[in-house]
Design a protein around this motif. Structure first.
Motif, mmCIF file in Angstrom:
data_model
loop_
_atom_site.group_PDB
_atom_site.id
_atom_site.type_symbol
_atom_site.label_atom_id
_atom_site.label_comp_id
_atom_site.label_asym_id
_atom_site.label_seq_id
_atom_site.Cartn_x
_atom_site.Cartn_y
_atom_site.Cartn_z
ATOM 1 N N PHE A 73 -25.335 -19.412 14.546
ATOM 2 C CA PHE A 73 -26.092 -18.687 15.045
ATOM 3 C C PHE A 73 -26.195 -16.990 14.391
ATOM 4 N N LYS A 74 -27.232 -16.436 14.389
ATOM 5 C CA LYS A 74 -27.764 -15.609 13.358
ATOM 6 C C LYS A 74 -27.412 -14.174 13.977
ATOM 7 N N LEU A 75 -27.203 -13.852 15.858
ATOM 8 C CA LEU A 75 -26.941 -13.249 16.350
ATOM 9 C C LEU A 75 -25.732 -13.986 17.250
ATOM 10 N N VAL A 76 -24.749 -13.085 18.368
ATOM 11 C CA VAL A 76 -23.753 -13.365 19.403
ATOM 12 C C VAL A 76 -23.043 -12.295 20.434
ATOM 13 N N LEU A 77 -23.895 -12.184 21.241
ATOM 14 C CA LEU A 77 -23.878 -11.079 22.001
ATOM 15 C C LEU A 77 -22.451 -11.449 23.145
ATOM 16 N N ILE A 78 -21.426 -10.219 22.862
ATOM 17 C CA ILE A 78 -20.439 -10.403 23.898
ATOM 18 C C ILE A 78 -20.394 -9.121 25.052
ATOM 19 N N GLU A 89 -27.956 -23.206 29.097
ATOM 20 C CA GLU A 89 -26.994 -25.076 29.203
ATOM 21 C C GLU A 89 -26.160 -24.266 31.310
ATOM 22 N N GLN A 90 -25.099 -25.225 31.479
ATOM 23 C CA GLN A 90 -24.554 -24.486 32.875
ATOM 24 C C GLN A 90 -23.314 -24.352 32.235
ATOM 25 N N PRO A 91 -23.124 -22.401 32.509
ATOM 26 C CA PRO A 91 -21.744 -21.694 32.230
ATOM 27 C C PRO A 91 -21.052 -22.478 32.820
ATOM 28 N N SER A 92 -20.139 -22.570 31.521
ATOM 29 C CA SER A 92 -18.452 -22.566 31.899
ATOM 30 C C SER A 92 -17.831 -22.014 30.272
ATOM 31 N N LEU A 93 -16.695 -22.537 30.633
ATOM 32 C CA LEU A 93 -15.694 -21.959 28.940
ATOM 33 C C LEU A 93 -15.362 -23.212 28.116
ATOM 34 N N ASP A 94 -16.414 -24.255 28.811
ATOM 35 C CA ASP A 94 -16.161 -24.998 26.643
ATOM 36 C C ASP A 94 -17.238 -25.525 26.724
ATOM 37 N N LEU A 95 -17.774 -24.906 25.848
ATOM 38 C CA LEU A 95 -19.285 -24.625 24.901
ATOM 39 C C LEU A 95 -19.616 -25.630 24.109
ATOM 40 N N PHE A 96 -20.675 -25.720 23.785
ATOM 41 C CA PHE A 96 -21.386 -26.720 22.439
ATOM 42 C C PHE A 96 -20.752 -27.571 22.147
ATOM 43 N N HIS A 97 -20.961 -28.505 23.545
ATOM 44 C CA HIS A 97 -21.405 -29.393 23.681
ATOM 45 C C HIS A 97 -22.152 -30.255 22.296
ATOM 46 N N HIS A 98 -23.127 -29.829 22.206
ATOM 47 C CA HIS A 98 -24.704 -30.238 21.516
ATOM 48 C C HIS A 98 -24.715 -29.623 19.889
ATOM 49 N N ARG A 99 -25.091 -29.615 18.969
ATOM 50 C CA ARG A 99 -25.217 -29.000 17.661
ATOM 51 C C ARG A 99 -26.750 -28.334 18.356
ATOM 52 N N THR A 100 -27.442 -26.927 18.069
ATOM 53 C CA THR A 100 -28.541 -26.347 18.830
ATOM 54 C C THR A 100 -29.301 -26.065 17.561
ATOM 55 N N LYS A 101 -30.590 -25.448 18.084
ATOM 56 C CA LYS A 101 -31.974 -24.427 16.807
ATOM 57 C C LYS A 101 -31.652 -23.474 17.262
ATOM 58 N N ALA A 102 -30.742 -22.606 18.539
ATOM 59 C CA ALA A 102 -31.142 -21.611 18.732
ATOM 60 C C ALA A 102 -30.248 -20.920 18.189
ATOM 61 N N SER A 103 -30.693 -19.066 17.341
ATOM 62 C CA SER A 103 -30.266 -18.590 16.386
ATOM 63 C C SER A 103 -29.584 -17.299 17.201
ATOM 64 N N VAL A 104 -30.078 -17.143 18.992
ATOM 65 C CA VAL A 104 -29.948 -16.069 19.158
ATOM 66 C C VAL A 104 -28.543 -16.540 20.856
ATOM 67 N N THR A 105 -27.551 -16.271 21.157
ATOM 68 C CA THR A 105 -27.328 -16.681 21.997
ATOM 69 C C THR A 105 -26.005 -15.360 23.034
#
Length: 201
Positions: free
Chosen positions: A131-136, A96-112
């Motif tokens: 998500f199962k894992l979110v790294l910050i 996805e294009q990097p931005s502050l306003d994320l997650f416009h659509h549902r995703t099947k991803a497990s990690v971000t």
């Protein structure tokens, strides 16, 4: 491995360069530092180091067959290493294009992976809990955001929010801690020490 893109994603040319480098078998690639600790500079990263980092990432977080959502700039370490992890482990990855306003659509991803600013703007998004894992990483996390993230974690036990420590020179993170924990833990294969008031990795 399946690569997919949103229509807004603008870094396909750089992605093609990375993929061309990877499949060419060349031993190193140059990446610019973020500039948070000085002027951005080019750093040579070896294929061996990148593979080691991807493997340590998988082992440290006990990951299996994952799918990734990338919302960070891919010409910087955080986004770049998501490409490498997908290549090393044969994981699907969505860009996805990097931005502050994320997650416009549902995703099947497990990690971000998110910056603290992205987490702040999306802490109340229902998609975050998928998500199962979110790294910050990429900057310090303000205390107010940590409190909000801890509240999120109490309501969403299946989503792990992890603060990371690393830099371009180390091929992304070399230590991590779950939000709410006091100390960082090195990833597999990393040894830390202090010499003359300097951190040795």
């Amino acid at each position: 491995m399946i690569l997919s893109f949103s229509t807004e994603f603008h870094a396909k040319d750089f992605l093609r360069e990375v993929l061309s480098w990877w499949y060419s078998g060349e031993e190193s690639i140059s990446l610019l530092t973020s500039g948070t600790s000085g002027e951005p500079k080019a750093v040579e990263l070896s294929r061996e180091l990148l593979i080691w980092s991807a493997q340590g990432h998988k082992e440290s977080f006990n990951l299996k067959k994952e799918s990734l959502l990338n919302v960070l700039p891919i010409d910087k370490a955080g986004g770049f290493m998501q490409i490498i992890r997908a290549l090393v482990h044969n994981w699907d990855i969505q860009f996805e294009q990097p931005s502050l306003d994320l997650f416009h659509h549902r995703t099947k991803a497990s990690v971000t992976s998110l910056s603290p600013q992205q987490l702040y703007h999306n802490i109340n998004s229902p998609i975050l809990s998928q998500f199962k894992l979110v790294l910050i990483g990429g900057a310090a996390i303000p205390q107010s955001l940590k409190r909000s993230a801890l509240e999120f974690g109490q309501k969403n036990k299946s989503t792990r929010l992890v603060e990371t420590y690393g830099m371009t020179e180390t091929a992304s993170h070399i230590a991590y801690r779950d939000l709410g924990e006091e100390w960082f833990e090195p990833i597999q294969g990393v040894k830390l020490s202090v010499k003359e008031d300097c951190l040795n990795i």
